[in-house]
Design a protein around this motif. Structure first.
Motif, mmCIF file in Angstrom:
data_model
loop_
_atom_site.group_PDB
_atom_site.id
_atom_site.type_symbol
_atom_site.label_atom_id
_atom_site.label_comp_id
_atom_site.label_asym_id
_atom_site.label_seq_id
_atom_site.Cartn_x
_atom_site.Cartn_y
_atom_site.Cartn_z
ATOM 1 N N HIS A 153 -0.856 0.330 6.890
ATOM 2 C CA HIS A 153 0.154 0.064 7.911
ATOM 3 C C HIS A 153 0.055 0.934 9.165
ATOM 4 C CE1 HIS A 153 2.090 -2.635 5.138
ATOM 5 N NE2 HIS A 153 2.125 -1.691 4.225
ATOM 6 N N THR A 154 -0.947 1.831 9.234
ATOM 7 C CA THR A 154 -1.064 2.692 10.417
ATOM 8 C C THR A 154 -2.499 2.678 10.935
ATOM 9 O OG1 THR A 154 -1.718 4.786 9.359
ATOM 10 C CG2 THR A 154 0.637 4.224 9.324
ATOM 11 N N ARG A 155 -2.703 3.363 12.052
ATOM 12 C CA ARG A 155 -4.047 3.467 12.617
ATOM 13 C C ARG A 155 -5.001 4.207 11.682
ATOM 14 N NH1 ARG A 155 -1.836 5.852 17.433
ATOM 15 N NH2 ARG A 155 -3.358 7.494 17.092
ATOM 16 N N SER A 156 -4.494 4.910 10.686
ATOM 17 C CA SER A 156 -5.374 5.635 9.761
ATOM 18 C C SER A 156 -6.375 4.713 9.080
ATOM 19 C CB SER A 156 -4.556 6.382 8.705
ATOM 20 O OG SER A 156 -3.931 7.502 9.288
ATOM 21 N N GLY A 157 -6.035 3.447 8.931
ATOM 22 C CA GLY A 157 -6.945 2.502 8.288
ATOM 23 C C GLY A 157 -7.959 1.865 9.218
ATOM 24 N N LEU A 158 -7.908 2.201 10.501
ATOM 25 C CA LEU A 158 -8.861 1.644 11.459
ATOM 26 C C LEU A 158 -10.160 2.447 11.459
ATOM 27 C CD1 LEU A 158 -6.427 0.976 14.455
ATOM 28 C CD2 LEU A 158 -7.237 -0.642 12.715
ATOM 29 N N PRO A 159 -11.279 1.834 11.836
ATOM 30 C CA PRO A 159 -12.566 2.550 11.859
ATOM 31 C C PRO A 159 -12.486 3.843 12.681
ATOM 32 C CG PRO A 159 -12.909 0.208 12.225
ATOM 33 C CD PRO A 159 -11.409 0.438 12.263
ATOM 34 N N GLY A 160 -13.021 4.901 12.111
ATOM 35 C CA GLY A 160 -13.071 6.194 12.781
ATOM 36 C C GLY A 160 -11.817 7.036 12.637
ATOM 37 N N GLU A 161 -10.768 6.511 12.037
ATOM 38 C CA GLU A 161 -9.521 7.265 11.858
ATOM 39 C C GLU A 161 -9.512 7.949 10.500
ATOM 40 O OE1 GLU A 161 -7.388 7.964 14.050
ATOM 41 O OE2 GLU A 161 -7.726 6.466 15.613
ATOM 42 N N ASN A 162 -8.461 8.729 10.248
ATOM 43 C CA ASN A 162 -8.365 9.434 8.975
ATOM 44 C C ASN A 162 -6.912 9.623 8.565
ATOM 45 O OD1 ASN A 162 -7.401 11.864 10.289
ATOM 46 N ND2 ASN A 162 -9.492 12.155 10.974
ATOM 47 N N VAL A 163 -6.744 10.195 7.412
ATOM 48 C CA VAL A 163 -5.437 10.514 6.846
ATOM 49 C C VAL A 163 -5.537 11.936 6.289
ATOM 50 C CG1 VAL A 163 -5.964 9.450 4.611
ATOM 51 C CG2 VAL A 163 -3.612 9.716 5.298
ATOM 52 N N THR A 164 -4.484 12.727 6.480
ATOM 53 C CA THR A 164 -4.496 14.111 6.018
ATOM 54 C C THR A 164 -3.425 14.317 4.956
ATOM 55 O OG1 THR A 164 -5.315 14.910 8.131
ATOM 56 C CG2 THR A 164 -4.234 16.528 6.718
ATOM 57 N N GLY A 182 0.779 -1.844 19.191
ATOM 58 C CA GLY A 182 1.750 -2.925 19.262
ATOM 59 C C GLY A 182 2.739 -2.978 18.119
ATOM 60 N N ARG A 183 2.697 -1.992 17.217
ATOM 61 C CA ARG A 183 3.610 -2.001 16.074
ATOM 62 C C ARG A 183 4.397 -0.702 16.035
ATOM 63 N NH1 ARG A 183 0.613 -3.893 10.772
ATOM 64 N NH2 ARG A 183 2.747 -3.801 10.057
ATOM 65 N N ALA A 184 5.614 -0.780 15.574
ATOM 66 C CA ALA A 184 6.452 0.404 15.397
ATOM 67 C C ALA A 184 6.708 0.599 13.902
ATOM 68 C CB ALA A 184 7.776 0.223 16.127
ATOM 69 N N PRO A 185 6.791 1.848 13.443
ATOM 70 C CA PRO A 185 7.082 2.070 12.027
ATOM 71 C C PRO A 185 8.452 1.481 11.666
ATOM 72 C CG PRO A 185 6.575 4.139 13.146
ATOM 73 C CD PRO A 185 6.666 3.085 14.177
ATOM 74 N N ARG A 186 8.528 0.866 10.510
ATOM 75 C CA ARG A 186 9.805 0.337 10.031
ATOM 76 C C ARG A 186 9.720 0.120 8.526
ATOM 77 N NH1 ARG A 186 9.709 -5.136 8.833
ATOM 78 N NH2 ARG A 186 7.879 -6.243 9.568
ATOM 79 N N LEU A 187 10.863 0.233 7.888
ATOM 80 C CA LEU A 187 10.943 -0.103 6.469
ATOM 81 C C LEU A 187 11.174 -1.599 6.358
ATOM 82 C CD1 LEU A 187 13.139 2.730 4.953
ATOM 83 C CD2 LEU A 187 10.711 2.304 4.563
ATOM 84 N N ARG A 188 10.489 -2.206 5.433
ATOM 85 C CA ARG A 188 10.672 -3.635 5.209
ATOM 86 C C ARG A 188 11.811 -3.835 4.220
ATOM 87 N NH1 ARG A 188 4.328 -5.238 4.712
ATOM 88 N NH2 ARG A 188 3.918 -5.076 6.930
ATOM 89 N N PRO A 189 12.420 -5.014 4.235
ATOM 90 C CA PRO A 189 13.473 -5.280 3.249
ATOM 91 C C PRO A 189 12.914 -5.114 1.837
ATOM 92 C CG PRO A 189 13.381 -7.023 4.898
ATOM 93 C CD PRO A 189 12.199 -6.126 5.131
ATOM 94 N N ARG A 190 13.721 -4.566 0.981
ATOM 95 C CA ARG A 190 13.278 -4.317 -0.400
ATOM 96 C C ARG A 190 13.385 -5.595 -1.220
ATOM 97 N NH1 ARG A 190 15.635 1.629 -1.590
ATOM 98 N NH2 ARG A 190 14.759 2.545 0.270
ATOM 99 N N ASN A 191 12.333 -5.861 -1.979
ATOM 100 C CA ASN A 191 12.311 -7.020 -2.844
ATOM 101 C C ASN A 191 11.497 -6.656 -4.076
ATOM 102 O OD1 ASN A 191 11.985 -9.425 -4.159
ATOM 103 N ND2 ASN A 191 11.476 -10.595 -2.319
ATOM 104 N N ALA A 192 12.172 -6.319 -5.151
ATOM 105 C CA ALA A 192 11.502 -5.860 -6.361
ATOM 106 C C ALA A 192 10.651 -6.941 -7.013
ATOM 107 C CB ALA A 192 12.532 -5.332 -7.364
ATOM 108 N N SER A 193 10.872 -8.221 -6.691
ATOM 109 C CA SER A 193 10.090 -9.280 -7.323
ATOM 110 C C SER A 193 8.840 -9.647 -6.517
ATOM 111 C CB SER A 193 10.960 -10.522 -7.531
ATOM 112 O OG SER A 193 11.365 -11.037 -6.279
#
Length: 139
Positions: free
Chosen positions: A63-74, A96-107
Motif C-alpha cells: 500500500h505504499t511506495r516501499s513496494g515500488l522498484p528501488g524503494e525499501n522498508v525499514t 496520488g494516494r493518501a493513507p487511510r484505514l479501509r472499512p473492516r470486514n472480517a469475512s
C-alpha cells in the motif's frame, strides 16, 4: 487503534534494518531477522510476532511506495522488560494516494491484516515520525 503519543520507552535492546521493497523475499527476510535478533538477545520470540511482522511488512509493500522498484522498508525492533515492539517505516503513500484505514470486514479474503494485528497485540498504531506503523506484543 491506539496512536502513540509518548516517545518510545527506553528499551533494553534495539536494532534496525532496512530491506528492499521486494514482496517475494522481503516479508520472509524481515520475519527471519526479527526472530534471529531476539534469539541473539536471548529473548524468546512471542508466538504471534512472526505473523504480526509479516502483516505489517506486507501492508507497507502493498500500500505504499516501499513496494515500488528501488524503494525499501525499514524495521526497528525494541525489547522492553514486558513487551516487544516492531516498527515498520515505509516510503510514504503511493503517488496520488493518501493513507487511510479501509472499512473492516472480517469475512473478506483480503484486507484483514490490521484486524489480526489489533487482535494479537497489546497496542499498535501509526508512527509519530515518518510514515509507518508499530505493534507491541507481550514477552
Amino acid at each position: 487503534m491506539v496512536i502513540a503519543t509518548a516517545p518510545v520507552r527506553q528499551a533494553l535492546h534495539q536494532a534496525r534494518r532496512t530491506f528492499p521493497g521486494e514482496a517475494l523475499t522481503t516479508v520472509a527476510l524481515a520475519r527471519t531477522w526479527v526472530e534471529s535478533t531476539l534469539r541473539t538477545w536471548d529473548i524468546a520470540v512471542p508466538d504471534m510476532l512472526p505473523l504480526v511482522t509479516s502483516e505489517l511488512v506486507t501492508n507497507a509493500l502493498t500500500h505504499t511506495r516501499s513496494g515500488l522498484p528501488g524503494e525499501n522498508v525499514t524495521l526497528r525492533l525494541y525489547a522492553h522488560e514486558d513487551r516487544i515492539r516492531v516498527a515498520v517505516k515505509d516510503a510514504g503513500p503511493k503517488p496520488g494516494r493518501a493513507p487511510r484505514l479501509r472499512p473492516r470486514n472480517a469475512s473478506s479474503t483480503h484486507g484483514r491484516g490490521l484486524l489480526l494485528v489489533e487482535a494479537l497485540c497489546l497496542e499498535w498504531g501509526a508512527l509519530t515520525v515518518g510514515t509507518g506503523v508499530y505493534a507491541e506484543l507481550a514477552r
